[in-house]
Scaffold this motif. Sequence first.
Motif, PDB file in Angstrom:
ATOM      1  N   ALA A  62       0.839  -1.207   0.000  1.00 44.99           N
ATOM      2  CA  ALA A  62       0.000   0.000   0.000  1.00 44.99           C
ATOM      3  C   ALA A  62       0.872   1.254   0.000  1.00 44.99           C
ATOM      4  CB  ALA A  62      -0.921  -0.012   1.215  1.00 44.99           C
ATOM      5  N   ILE A  63       1.948   1.211   0.783  1.00 51.27           N
ATOM      6  CA  ILE A  63       2.849   2.373   0.836  1.00 51.27           C
ATOM      7  C   ILE A  63       3.471   2.600  -0.549  1.00 51.27           C
ATOM      8  CG2 ILE A  63       5.008   3.236   1.864  1.00 51.27           C
ATOM      9  CD1 ILE A  63       4.088   1.615   4.439  1.00 51.27           C
ATOM     10  N   LEU A  64       3.850   1.501  -1.180  1.00 52.08           N
ATOM     11  CA  LEU A  64       4.434   1.599  -2.525  1.00 52.08           C
ATOM     12  C   LEU A  64       3.409   2.176  -3.512  1.00 52.08           C
ATOM     13  CD1 LEU A  64       7.157   0.822  -3.816  1.00 52.08           C
ATOM     14  CD2 LEU A  64       6.092  -1.332  -4.543  1.00 52.08           C
ATOM     15  N   ALA A  65       2.167   1.755  -3.375  1.00 50.69           N
ATOM     16  CA  ALA A  65       1.115   2.270  -4.273  1.00 50.69           C
ATOM     17  C   ALA A  65       1.008   3.788  -4.123  1.00 50.69           C
ATOM     18  CB  ALA A  65      -0.221   1.597  -3.958  1.00 50.69           C
ATOM     19  N   ILE A  66       1.100   4.254  -2.889  1.00 48.15           N
ATOM     20  CA  ILE A  66       1.012   5.706  -2.672  1.00 48.15           C
ATOM     21  C   ILE A  66       2.222   6.408  -3.303  1.00 48.15           C
ATOM     22  CG2 ILE A  66       1.008   7.551  -0.942  1.00 48.15           C
ATOM     23  CD1 ILE A  66      -0.471   5.608   0.948  1.00 48.15           C
ATOM     24  N   THR A  67       3.421   5.878  -3.031  1.00 48.93           N
ATOM     25  CA  THR A  67       4.610   6.579  -3.556  1.00 48.93           C
ATOM     26  C   THR A  67       4.644   6.516  -5.079  1.00 48.93           C
ATOM     27  OG1 THR A  67       5.926   4.619  -3.129  1.00 48.93           O
ATOM     28  CG2 THR A  67       6.066   6.345  -1.502  1.00 48.93           C
ATOM     29  N   ARG A  68       4.040   5.484  -5.658  1.00 51.85           N
ATOM     30  CA  ARG A  68       4.008   5.412  -7.123  1.00 51.85           C
ATOM     31  C   ARG A  68       2.865   6.233  -7.725  1.00 51.85           C
ATOM     32  NH1 ARG A  68       5.329  -0.986  -8.184  1.00 51.85           N
ATOM     33  NH2 ARG A  68       7.590  -0.791  -7.966  1.00 51.85           N
ATOM     34  N   GLY A  69       2.089   6.849  -6.869  1.00 49.43           N
ATOM     35  CA  GLY A  69       1.026   7.731  -7.365  1.00 49.43           C
ATOM     36  C   GLY A  69      -0.257   7.018  -7.761  1.00 49.43           C
ATOM     37  N   HIS A  70      -0.456   5.791  -7.232  1.00 49.62           N
ATOM     38  CA  HIS A  70      -1.713   5.078  -7.530  1.00 49.62           C
ATOM     39  C   HIS A  70      -2.801   5.578  -6.580  1.00 49.62           C
ATOM     40  CE1 HIS A  70       0.397   2.603 -10.295  1.00 49.62           C
ATOM     41  NE2 HIS A  70       1.051   1.901  -9.383  1.00 49.62           N
ATOM     42  N   THR A  71      -3.137   6.830  -6.732  1.00 51.58           N
ATOM     43  CA  THR A  71      -4.015   7.482  -5.758  1.00 51.58           C
ATOM     44  C   THR A  71      -5.256   8.076  -6.419  1.00 51.58           C
ATOM     45  OG1 THR A  71      -2.701   9.481  -6.025  1.00 51.58           O
ATOM     46  CG2 THR A  71      -2.115   8.067  -4.178  1.00 51.58           C
ATOM     47  N   LYS A  72      -5.599   7.560  -7.580  1.00 50.18           N
ATOM     48  CA  LYS A  72      -6.763   8.091  -8.314  1.00 50.18           C
ATOM     49  C   LYS A  72      -7.856   7.017  -8.368  1.00 50.18           C
ATOM     50  CE  LYS A  72      -4.357  11.741  -9.159  1.00 50.18           C
ATOM     51  NZ  LYS A  72      -3.683  12.032 -10.404  1.00 50.18           N
ATOM     52  N   TYR A  73      -8.977   7.391  -8.999  1.00 48.53           N
ATOM     53  CA  TYR A  73     -10.022   6.375  -9.227  1.00 48.53           C
ATOM     54  C   TYR A  73      -9.419   5.202 -10.004  1.00 48.53           C
ATOM     55  CZ  TYR A  73     -13.429  10.208  -8.503  1.00 48.53           C
ATOM     56  OH  TYR A  73     -14.160  11.241  -8.013  1.00 48.53           O
ATOM     57  N   THR A  74     -10.066   4.036  -9.876  1.00 48.90           N
ATOM     58  CA  THR A  74      -9.639   2.926 -10.738  1.00 48.90           C
ATOM     59  C   THR A  74     -10.527   2.888 -11.976  1.00 48.90           C
ATOM     60  OG1 THR A  74     -11.118   1.297  -9.691  1.00 48.90           O
ATOM     61  CG2 THR A  74      -8.905   1.512  -8.770  1.00 48.90           C
ATOM     62  N   ALA A  75      -9.945   2.431 -13.064  1.00 55.19           N
ATOM     63  CA  ALA A  75     -10.744   2.231 -14.279  1.00 55.19           C
ATOM     64  C   ALA A  75     -10.549   0.773 -14.697  1.00 55.19           C
ATOM     65  CB  ALA A  75     -10.275   3.170 -15.385  1.00 55.19           C
ATOM     66  N   PRO A  76     -11.594  -0.044 -14.672  1.00 52.60           N
ATOM     67  CA  PRO A  76     -12.971   0.313 -14.366  1.00 52.60           C
ATOM     68  C   PRO A  76     -13.202   0.474 -12.856  1.00 52.60           C
ATOM     69  CG  PRO A  76     -12.822  -2.047 -14.733  1.00 52.60           C
ATOM     70  CD  PRO A  76     -11.444  -1.489 -14.976  1.00 52.60           C
ATOM     71  N   ALA A  77     -14.347   1.095 -12.527  1.00 56.34           N
ATOM     72  CA  ALA A  77     -14.690   1.296 -11.117  1.00 56.34           C
ATOM     73  C   ALA A  77     -14.923  -0.032 -10.402  1.00 56.34           C
ATOM     74  CB  ALA A  77     -15.942   2.174 -11.013  1.00 56.34           C
ATOM     75  N   SER A  78     -15.238  -1.064 -11.156  1.00 56.54           N
ATOM     76  CA  SER A  78     -15.540  -2.364 -10.530  1.00 56.54           C
ATOM     77  C   SER A  78     -14.290  -3.091 -10.052  1.00 56.54           C
ATOM     78  CB  SER A  78     -16.306  -3.242 -11.514  1.00 56.54           C
ATOM     79  OG  SER A  78     -15.559  -3.382 -12.708  1.00 56.54           O
ATOM     80  N   GLY A  79     -13.117  -2.470 -10.197  1.00 49.90           N
ATOM     81  CA  GLY A  79     -11.906  -3.068  -9.610  1.00 49.90           C
ATOM     82  C   GLY A  79     -10.720  -3.018 -10.545  1.00 49.90           C
ATOM     83  N   LEU A  80      -9.529  -2.935  -9.966  1.00 53.42           N
ATOM     84  CA  LEU A  80      -8.295  -2.945 -10.766  1.00 53.42           C
ATOM     85  C   LEU A  80      -8.227  -4.258 -11.553  1.00 53.42           C
ATOM     86  CD1 LEU A  80      -5.623  -1.816  -8.125  1.00 53.42           C
ATOM     87  CD2 LEU A  80      -6.234  -0.574 -10.228  1.00 53.42           C
ATOM     88  N   PRO A  81      -7.960  -4.194 -12.861  1.00 54.94           N
ATOM     89  CA  PRO A  81      -7.875  -5.433 -13.641  1.00 54.94           C
ATOM     90  C   PRO A  81      -6.887  -6.441 -13.047  1.00 54.94           C
ATOM     91  CG  PRO A  81      -7.935  -3.535 -15.103  1.00 54.94           C
ATOM     92  CD  PRO A  81      -7.858  -2.992 -13.701  1.00 54.94           C
ATOM     93  N   GLU A  82      -5.769  -5.941 -12.519  1.00 49.74           N
ATOM     94  CA  GLU A  82      -4.774  -6.854 -11.948  1.00 49.74           C
ATOM     95  C   GLU A  82      -5.328  -7.566 -10.706  1.00 49.74           C
ATOM     96  OE1 GLU A  82      -1.224  -4.620 -11.154  1.00 49.74           O
ATOM     97  OE2 GLU A  82      -0.185  -6.409 -10.393  1.00 49.74           O
ATOM     98  N   LEU A  83      -6.118  -6.856  -9.920  1.00 49.24           N
ATOM     99  CA  LEU A  83      -6.715  -7.486  -8.735  1.00 49.24           C
ATOM    100  C   LEU A  83      -7.782  -8.498  -9.157  1.00 49.24           C
ATOM    101  CD1 LEU A  83      -7.210  -7.870  -5.729  1.00 49.24           C
ATOM    102  CD2 LEU A  83      -8.567  -5.760  -5.713  1.00 49.24           C
ATOM    103  N   LYS A  84      -8.592  -8.131 -10.155  1.00 51.41           N
ATOM    104  CA  LYS A  84      -9.614  -9.086 -10.617  1.00 51.41           C
ATOM    105  C   LYS A  84      -8.950 -10.370 -11.128  1.00 51.41           C
ATOM    106  CE  LYS A  84     -13.107  -5.797 -12.149  1.00 51.41           C
ATOM    107  NZ  LYS A  84     -14.053  -5.524 -13.226  1.00 51.41           N
ATOM    108  N   ARG A  85      -7.826 -10.207 -11.841  1.00 53.50           N
ATOM    109  CA  ARG A  85      -7.120 -11.405 -12.335  1.00 53.50           C
ATOM    110  C   ARG A  85      -6.622 -12.242 -11.159  1.00 53.50           C
ATOM    111  NH1 ARG A  85      -5.067  -8.136 -16.327  1.00 53.50           N
ATOM    112  NH2 ARG A  85      -3.136  -7.741 -15.188  1.00 53.50           N
ATOM    113  N   ALA A  86      -6.068 -11.572 -10.142  1.00 55.13           N
ATOM    114  CA  ALA A  86      -5.554 -12.307  -8.970  1.00 55.13           C
ATOM    115  C   ALA A  86      -6.700 -13.038  -8.256  1.00 55.13           C
ATOM    116  CB  ALA A  86      -4.852 -11.350  -8.017  1.00 55.13           C
TER     117      ALA A  86
END
Length: 402
Positions: A62-86
């Motif tokens: 989570a800390i890495l996500a913040i430092t990498r700037g992953h701090t916006k809405y996700t597209a699609p709103a139904s979830g990050l594609p990488e998370l859905k795949r996982a």
Amino acid sequence: MPIQSINRTVPPFSNRVLDVNESLTVATFARMGELKRGGADLISLVAGEPDFDTPDNIKDAAILAITRGHTKYTAPASGLPELKRAIAQKLKRENNLDYDPSQIVVTCGAKQVIFDAVVALVNPGDEAIIPSPYWVSYADQVRLMGGKPLILKTTEETGFRLTPRALADAITPRTKFILLNSPCNPTGEVYTPDELGALADVVADAGIYVISDEIYEKVVYDPAEHVSIAAVHPGAGCRTLLVNGFSKAYAMTGWRVGYGAGPPELMRLIAKVQSQETTNTCTISQYAAIEALTGTQESVETMRAAFQERRDLIVARLNRLPGVSCRLPQGAFYAFPNVSDLYGERVSNDVELANYLLEAAETGCVPGSGFGSGDHLRFSYAASLPMIHEAMDRIEDAVSRI
Ligand code: PMP
Ligand code: GLU
């Protein structure tokens, strides 16, 4: 002009909201927090959340996500594609279920996906079958949408299991779905594959949906095993919304990540509801959830083993109390003792008994009536062994004075 002085009749609130209860678990948890902040020497066995910290590898992601700037809405709103795949890979690997990532919606906790499914499925007057004891939110979520919860009572005599006969008898042309929760909060019961198969036969014959809440999947004690109803019967599986999340398995209650997997059309509607409601759940939490699923699983087993030790302690001590009997839960982290033999002049029901224990034993628990059974109390054993010992010493003393 100050707003209070505008003189007009206040428009009435929604009857649907006025008619439902506040979540008893959430409200009791809040009350415990208030009492503790006020200085009470309280042991709270209320919270339905692991007392462990979120594992470090998940926090780091989570800390890495913040430092990498992953701090916006996700597209699609139904979830990050990488998370859905996982999630799809997890469901294949561990549950033997095939879902395309497009059949998965990531939500603000499992609670949201259940609610969104209710929104997507229930027209006013529709019925939802809910075996009791049940988790506090199911029936009121159905009521909020104008539906009718049909509560099917189960007791210790049938191991708190819903029988296929009782299910078949309860189904009417207005039945939309049955809500199954295994491992169960509050009873800790876990359905066997055969029992699920028999229920699935009824479901498939009737053509209703199943909302299968599997949030305690990872908190199961030998010899019980968790199997999804979606995996035991293809006919029921194609009408099942599988609900799971990260709160319990990974000690991530505050991160608010859950998910649903199910038939494509239902999932499209759930995604539509979410798009009008929360957009997406927290993006940073979703990156943490990817790590939870793909990183080391060591902490999952460590927590499970600790819960088992605590279960053995609390259940043994509860069963030593005169007038109390408690089944050995096979999953989740709740003990649900039958305390009805304690009812008499001093305390006449579960709410009074819970209040008495709060005063006389300074120990908090949740009255069973919130879960559909006034004969019981719910004790969360997501607490350390010394704390459980201390709570039980206090309760023993308080019960001897009833
Ligand atoms: N289902 C059950 C049975 C639960 O006990 C909980 C506890 N919070 C939930 C769903 C919701 O979990 P969350 O929203 O934190 O994922
Ligand atoms: N599910 C947990 C419980 O039953 C947490 C509170 C809630 O969301 O109901 O206590």
